[in-house]
Design a protein around this motif. Structure first.
Motif, PDB file in Angstrom:
ATOM      1  N   VAL A 278      15.519 -15.228  13.566  1.00 19.95           N
ATOM      2  CA  VAL A 278      15.213 -14.076  12.725  1.00 19.95           C
ATOM      3  C   VAL A 278      14.534 -14.590  11.459  1.00 19.95           C
ATOM      4  CG1 VAL A 278      16.148 -12.131  11.427  1.00 19.95           C
ATOM      5  CG2 VAL A 278      17.204 -12.794  13.595  1.00 19.95           C
ATOM      6  N   GLU A 279      13.298 -14.130  11.243  1.00 24.36           N
ATOM      7  CA  GLU A 279      12.571 -14.443  10.008  1.00 24.36           C
ATOM      8  C   GLU A 279      12.799 -13.284   9.052  1.00 24.36           C
ATOM      9  OE1 GLU A 279      11.093 -17.188   9.153  1.00 24.36           O
ATOM     10  OE2 GLU A 279      10.946 -18.175  11.096  1.00 24.36           O
ATOM     11  N   LYS A 280      13.138 -13.615   7.791  1.00 22.71           N
ATOM     12  CA  LYS A 280      13.484 -12.587   6.805  1.00 22.71           C
ATOM     13  C   LYS A 280      12.473 -12.591   5.662  1.00 22.71           C
ATOM     14  CE  LYS A 280      17.570 -14.552   6.733  1.00 22.71           C
ATOM     15  NZ  LYS A 280      18.945 -14.881   6.352  1.00 22.71           N
ATOM     16  N   PHE A 281      11.974 -11.398   5.360  1.00 22.13           N
ATOM     17  CA  PHE A 281      10.978 -11.227   4.305  1.00 22.13           C
ATOM     18  C   PHE A 281      11.382 -10.075   3.398  1.00 22.13           C
ATOM     19  CE2 PHE A 281       8.839 -12.893   8.012  1.00 22.13           C
ATOM     20  CZ  PHE A 281       8.102 -13.937   7.490  1.00 22.13           C
ATOM     21  N   LYS A 282      10.926 -10.147   2.152  1.00 30.53           N
ATOM     22  CA  LYS A 282      11.054  -9.020   1.232  1.00 30.53           C
ATOM     23  C   LYS A 282       9.663  -8.755   0.674  1.00 30.53           C
ATOM     24  CE  LYS A 282      13.372  -7.031  -2.723  1.00 30.53           C
ATOM     25  NZ  LYS A 282      14.312  -7.243  -3.819  1.00 30.53           N
TER      26      LYS A 282
ATOM     27  N   THR B 285      -0.272 -24.808   6.887  1.00 30.92           N
ATOM     28  CA  THR B 285       0.177 -23.435   7.066  1.00 30.92           C
ATOM     29  C   THR B 285       1.667 -23.471   7.349  1.00 30.92           C
ATOM     30  OG1 THR B 285      -1.970 -22.897   8.023  1.00 30.92           O
ATOM     31  CG2 THR B 285      -0.177 -21.350   8.424  1.00 30.92           C
ATOM     32  N   PRO B 286       2.457 -22.701   6.592  1.00 29.60           N
ATOM     33  CA  PRO B 286       3.897 -22.698   6.844  1.00 29.60           C
ATOM     34  C   PRO B 286       4.210 -22.106   8.224  1.00 29.60           C
ATOM     35  CG  PRO B 286       3.326 -21.135   5.111  1.00 29.60           C
ATOM     36  CD  PRO B 286       2.080 -21.855   5.479  1.00 29.60           C
ATOM     37  N   SER B 287       5.308 -22.527   8.793  1.00 34.81           N
ATOM     38  CA  SER B 287       5.682 -22.092  10.137  1.00 34.81           C
ATOM     39  C   SER B 287       5.928 -20.585  10.214  1.00 34.81           C
ATOM     40  CB  SER B 287       6.931 -22.839  10.602  1.00 34.81           C
ATOM     41  OG  SER B 287       8.003 -22.590   9.718  1.00 34.81           O
ATOM     42  N   TYR B 288       6.265 -19.967   9.112  1.00 36.20           N
ATOM     43  CA  TYR B 288       6.562 -18.535   9.116  1.00 36.20           C
ATOM     44  C   TYR B 288       5.335 -17.667   8.842  1.00 36.20           C
ATOM     45  CZ  TYR B 288       6.593 -19.271   4.071  1.00 36.20           C
ATOM     46  OH  TYR B 288       6.245 -19.610   2.785  1.00 36.20           O
ATOM     47  N   ALA B 289       4.168 -18.254   8.666  1.00 34.67           N
ATOM     48  CA  ALA B 289       2.965 -17.489   8.305  1.00 34.67           C
ATOM     49  C   ALA B 289       2.641 -16.407   9.327  1.00 34.67           C
ATOM     50  CB  ALA B 289       1.780 -18.424   8.136  1.00 34.67           C
ATOM     51  N   LYS B 290       2.750 -16.747  10.601  1.00 38.83           N
ATOM     52  CA  LYS B 290       2.481 -15.782  11.671  1.00 38.83           C
ATOM     53  C   LYS B 290       3.394 -14.565  11.532  1.00 38.83           C
ATOM     54  CE  LYS B 290       3.081 -15.537  16.706  1.00 38.83           C
ATOM     55  NZ  LYS B 290       3.355 -16.333  17.912  1.00 38.83           N
ATOM     56  N   TRP B 291       4.662 -14.808  11.219  1.00 36.14           N
ATOM     57  CA  TRP B 291       5.636 -13.722  11.123  1.00 36.14           C
ATOM     58  C   TRP B 291       5.453 -12.951   9.824  1.00 36.14           C
ATOM     59  CZ3 TRP B 291       6.761 -13.233  15.816  1.00 36.14           C
ATOM     60  CH2 TRP B 291       6.872 -14.343  16.635  1.00 36.14           C
TER      61      TRP B 291
ATOM     62  N   ARG C 232      12.917  -7.721   8.826  1.00 34.49           N
ATOM     63  CA  ARG C 232      13.595  -8.721   9.655  1.00 34.49           C
ATOM     64  C   ARG C 232      12.899  -8.732  11.011  1.00 34.49           C
ATOM     65  NH1 ARG C 232      14.896  -9.628   5.227  1.00 34.49           N
ATOM     66  NH2 ARG C 232      16.936  -9.430   4.300  1.00 34.49           N
ATOM     67  N   ILE C 233      12.376  -9.883  11.394  1.00 33.03           N
ATOM     68  CA  ILE C 233      11.685 -10.013  12.670  1.00 33.03           C
ATOM     69  C   ILE C 233      12.472 -10.990  13.537  1.00 33.03           C
ATOM     70  CG2 ILE C 233       9.571 -10.701  13.838  1.00 33.03           C
ATOM     71  CD1 ILE C 233       8.082 -10.064  11.207  1.00 33.03           C
TER      72      ILE C 233
ATOM     73  N   GLY D  45      13.660 -16.824   4.281  1.00 33.22           N
ATOM     74  CA  GLY D  45      14.217 -17.843   5.159  1.00 33.22           C
ATOM     75  C   GLY D  45      14.321 -17.352   6.584  1.00 33.22           C
ATOM     76  N   SER D  46      14.903 -18.194   7.408  1.00 26.67           N
ATOM     77  CA  SER D  46      15.085 -17.831   8.811  1.00 26.67           C
ATOM     78  C   SER D  46      16.512 -18.149   9.220  1.00 26.67           C
ATOM     79  CB  SER D  46      14.089 -18.573   9.691  1.00 26.67           C
ATOM     80  OG  SER D  46      14.288 -19.959   9.591  1.00 26.67           O
TER      81      SER D  46
END
Length: 109
Positions: A70-74, A31-37, A89-90, A61-62
């Motif tokens: 800050v975790e960044k998603f689109k 599981t990638p580290s950003y999955a939770k976010w 942005r979280i 990316g973060s």
């Protein structure tokens, strides 16, 4: 002599087939580290746009800042005939993983 050559040939062919047995190694699924976010980003987008379907997801990316990350998603959403992107942005405390801020910004591309 012919029987001996045939026996040797069968023996060699049989042993060659037994030696070459391809093995299938299952891929390790981590599981990638950003999955939770990412799950939180999807939840927030669904909350803000309840009538839209999320049709695509990208982790951009973060970014580390002092004591926070800050975790960044689109996300790409579709509501009826309208498709649009949402940047999420979280920001969270790197040590405690407590959410500091969540920003959603709609984009046309």
């Amino acid at each position: 002599m012919l029987k001996t050559l045939m026996a040797v040939g069968i023996f060699i062919a049989g042993n060659t087939a037994l030696i070459y047995i391809p093995t299938v190694v299952p891929a390790l699924q981590t599981t990638p580290s950003y999955a939770k976010w990412g799950q939180l980003a999807i939840k927030e987008a669904q909350s803000k746009y309840p009538g839209a379907n999320i049709i695509d997801y990208l982790h951009e990316g973060s970014e580390s800042k002092h004591d926070s990350t800050v975790e960044k998603f689109k996300l790409w959403l579709k509501e009826g005939d309208h498709e649009f992107g949402v940047f999420v942005r979280i920001e969270y405390s790197t040590i405690t993983e407590k959410v500091v801020n969540i920003e959603l910004q709609e984009t046309s591309r």
